[in-house]
Design an enzyme around this catalytic site. Structure first.
Site, PDB file in Angstrom:
ATOM      1  CG  ASP A   1      -1.649   1.261   1.432  1.00 47.92           C
ATOM      2  OD1 ASP A   1      -2.373   1.666   0.506  1.00 47.92           O
ATOM      3  OD2 ASP A   1      -1.491   1.873   2.502  1.00 47.92           O
TER       4      ASP A   1
ATOM      5  CG  ASP B   1      -1.449   7.736   0.545  1.00 43.57           C
ATOM      6  OD1 ASP B   1      -0.400   8.324   0.251  1.00 43.57           O
ATOM      7  OD2 ASP B   1      -2.457   7.730  -0.183  1.00 43.57           O
TER       8      ASP B   1
ATOM      9  CB  CYS C   1      -8.394   2.241  -7.654  1.00 48.23           C
ATOM     10  SG  CYS C   1     -10.178   2.560  -7.741  1.00 48.23           S
TER      11      CYS C   1
END
Length: 631
Positions: free
Chosen positions: A256, A258, A337
């Site tokens: 991931d 952030d 996304c």
């Protein structure tokens, strides 16, 4: 004369390699007992490219004397010798009459494990005039960088040294090309030194010729210094080069963005606010060096909300590339996304306000990466700071790790547990690379004795590694075809207000309640559904109740500090594992854990002293009830 389908630029002096190779020309430097040029020739032959022109200058007699006409290797070799150095483009111009209409170009100072047939087919199928193999690397600041669009067309080339004041994505010219001979006429002067990467491709781009980028994770590395030569040999011996090839599914770590790679600032939209978290560069570099693909998967609703444009996001990611590059690290790919189904934001992009399949916790981006990068899900991982990340990774068939940076799992959007929990990306990566396999090696000697057990108990002191061992054991048991369930006794901790210090560890648990559930499972001859309370150690309360279905043949793995302290539970199985740990190491882990939960040092010291008086001795004494002891 055979028109060659391969040109190998082998005129380098090898000045930086002289301390290692003496006066031997650079392409003849040895890698595992063979000249790098021989490795290249054998690779070309493997993919059917048997007509080869070697472009020589310094030490040409050494190269010619070694390879002759190439018949000993099953290839046809011709030579084009420069009298005066004219650069890579000048040398190629002199050799054009020897080359086929479409040909490969290799640099004689690189070791590569690349599917040359696939690269060549990409060039032909896409009607390219020049195709450049591209990849990220660990030193982009001194490399020629290239930008491509969504259709793989090269849009900009940044030769080294780069312009100051801008961030450029880490997409490096790897030094492997497929070229149309017709495209080169008129773009290489007949006099003077001229470089393919810095001059020819730049001129072709200005003339709007069709140049495509072939992005690949396959292994290609120059070995022009003693240090890089050692790295290449090490990578071959350790299987890194082979693991990145197209011959086998690749291992990957999905990460991931952030809160895991960079500081969480809530909807990052300003490049000034992007800041790498500590040790992230080193962590990703470890994965790069170990042959794992590093794939960033990130939801970016700021695009749909209208807070940030695609170009703005690209600039942020270019900065991320730059910052990682300074630390000798890189991401192999970034998947984003841009969607967000909720409406009502000023300036929102309506066509992006959809319920898509790519927004985590859905698995669309992971599935896309698996297809495009030939990834082995079974040996790959997802590391993130939210339950959304863990849900996406789990549903995609990956092992999952929650890190305690960013949201640290406190987004609470998905009711799911990670396989493992670690403080940050660096410790998570160490576990992926070293820790998990170390645990597996501890289990392997006793695994045969565990396969047919209905119930396994795992006890030992707090922070000894019980949950890690339990999950690793569950994975290994599942590989044998037996379904297993890990149950943590932490779910039966009494509410915080009801736990009295100094009255013993067993009094902090609802053990009778758990035993009644365990009895009902073990006595039942049919598949039944039970509720497992999931404990949140930060809030020190139950997070949610997980419903699991257990069959009469399923294995139960129960772990917790009190797992070996219950006489009733010990009587239910002859498989009782005690996890031992050095007390100093355990105290370090405990301190880190308590610091994560509280900033008050007095509370931390008080809790440690309390546990020492009413828990540690009793739990350590439970080793006498174990049938297996693991250090």
């Amino acid at each position: 004369m055979h028109l060659s389908t391969v040109a190998i630029l082998a005129g380098g002096f090898g000045t930086r390699l002289k301390p290692r190779t003496g006066n031997v020309p650079k392409p003849m430097a040895s890698i595992l007992g063979k000249p790098v040029l021989e490795h290249q020739i054998l690779l070309c032959k493997k993919f059917g490219f048997t007509d080869i022109s070697i472009l020589v200058h310094y030490g040409s007699e050494v190269i010619k004397g070694y390879f002759n006409d190439g018949s000993n290797w099953g290839v046809n070799i011709s030579y084009v010798e420069e009298k005066e150095p004219r650069g890579t483009a000048g040398a190629l111009l002199d050799a054009l009459s020897n080359l086929n209409d479409v040909f490969l170009v290799l640099y004689g100072d690189t070791y590569l494990d690349v599917d040359l047939g696939k690269l060549y087919s990409f060039h032909i199928d896409n009607k390219s005039e020049a195709t450049i193999m591209l990849h990220p690397n660990d030193h982009p600041s001194d490399s020629d960088l290239v930008e491509i669009d969504a259709e793989f067309k090269v849009t900009k080339i940044y030769p080294y040294p780069h312009p100051e004041g801008i961030y450029i994505n880490n997409l490096v010219n790897a030094g492997l090309y497929v070229l149309n001979k017709s495209a080169l006429y008129g773009f290489i002067p007949h006099n003077g030194k001229y470089d393919l990467a810095k001059n020819t491709f730049t001129e072709l781009l200005k003339a709007s010729r069709r140049i495509l980028g072939y992005k690949s994770q396959e292994y290609i590395k120059d070995m022009g210094t003693p240090e890089r030569l050692d790295i290449v040999e090490g990578d071959i011996i350790e299987g890194v080069a082979e693991s990145l090839s197209n011959r086998y599914p690749r291992k990957a770590v999905f990460i991931d963005r952030d809160g895991t790679i960079n500081k969480e600032v809530s909807h990052l939209k300003r490049i000034e606010d992007f800041q790498l978290l500590p040790k992230v560069g080193g962590a990703i570099r470890k994965l790069n060096r170990a042959g794992f693909l590093t794939v960033c998967v990130t939801n970016q609703p700021v695009i749909a909300r209208g807070d940030l444009t695609y170009n703005g996001l690209k600039e942020i990611h270019n900065k991320m590339d730059y910052e990682l590059g300074l630390r000798g690290a890189y991401l192999d790919q970034i998947y984003i996304c841009p969607h967000h189904k909720e409406s009502g934001f000023d300036g929102e992009v309506k066509e992006l306000k959809i319920d898509c399949e790519c927004r985590k916790p859905k698995t669309g981006l992971i599935d896309q990466a698996v297809r495009e990068m030939y990834i082995d899900r079974r040996h790959s991982w997802f590391i993130g700071d939210t339950t959304t990340d863990i849900k996406a990774g789990s549903d995609a068939g990956l092992r999952t790790i929650l890190v305690r940076t960013g949201y640290a799992g406190n987004d609470l959007k998905c009711k799911i547990l990670p396989d493992f929990i670690f403080p940050d990306l660096d410790t998570a990566v160490d576990f992926v690379l070293f820790g998990y396999n170390a645990v597996v090696r501890k289990i392997l000697p006793v695994l045969p004795s565990l396969i047919d057990k209905r119930l396994i108990l795992i006890g030992g002191p707090a922070r000894a590694g019980k949950s890690i061992l339990a999950k690793a054991l569950s994975n290994m048991i599942s590989d044998t075809g037996v379904k297993s369930h890990v149950i943590s006794l932490d779910g039966w901790l009494k509410p915080k207000a009801e736990r009295k210090e100094g009255e013993g560890v067993m009094n902090r648990y609802e053990m009778e309640h758990f035993l009644s559930i365990l009895d009902s499972v073990l006595l039942n001859k049919q598949r039944i559904q039970i509720e497992i309370p999931i404990y949140d150690r930060l809030k020190q309360s139950t997070f949610f109740n997980d419903q699991i279905t257990i069959g009469p043949e399923d294995m139960l793995i129960v772990e917790g500090v009190t797992a070996l302290l219950s006489n009733e539970m010990n009587k239910l199985t002859d498989c009782r594992i005690y996890i031992d740990i050095d007390e100093n190491q355990r105290n370090e882990r405990l301190l880190a854990d308590y610091h994560w939960r509280t900033d008050n040092m007095n509370n931390v010291k008080m809790k440690l002293n309390s546990r020492l008086s009413d828990e540690v001795k009793e739990v350590r004494n439970s080793v006498k009830y174990s049938t297996i002891r693991i250090k």
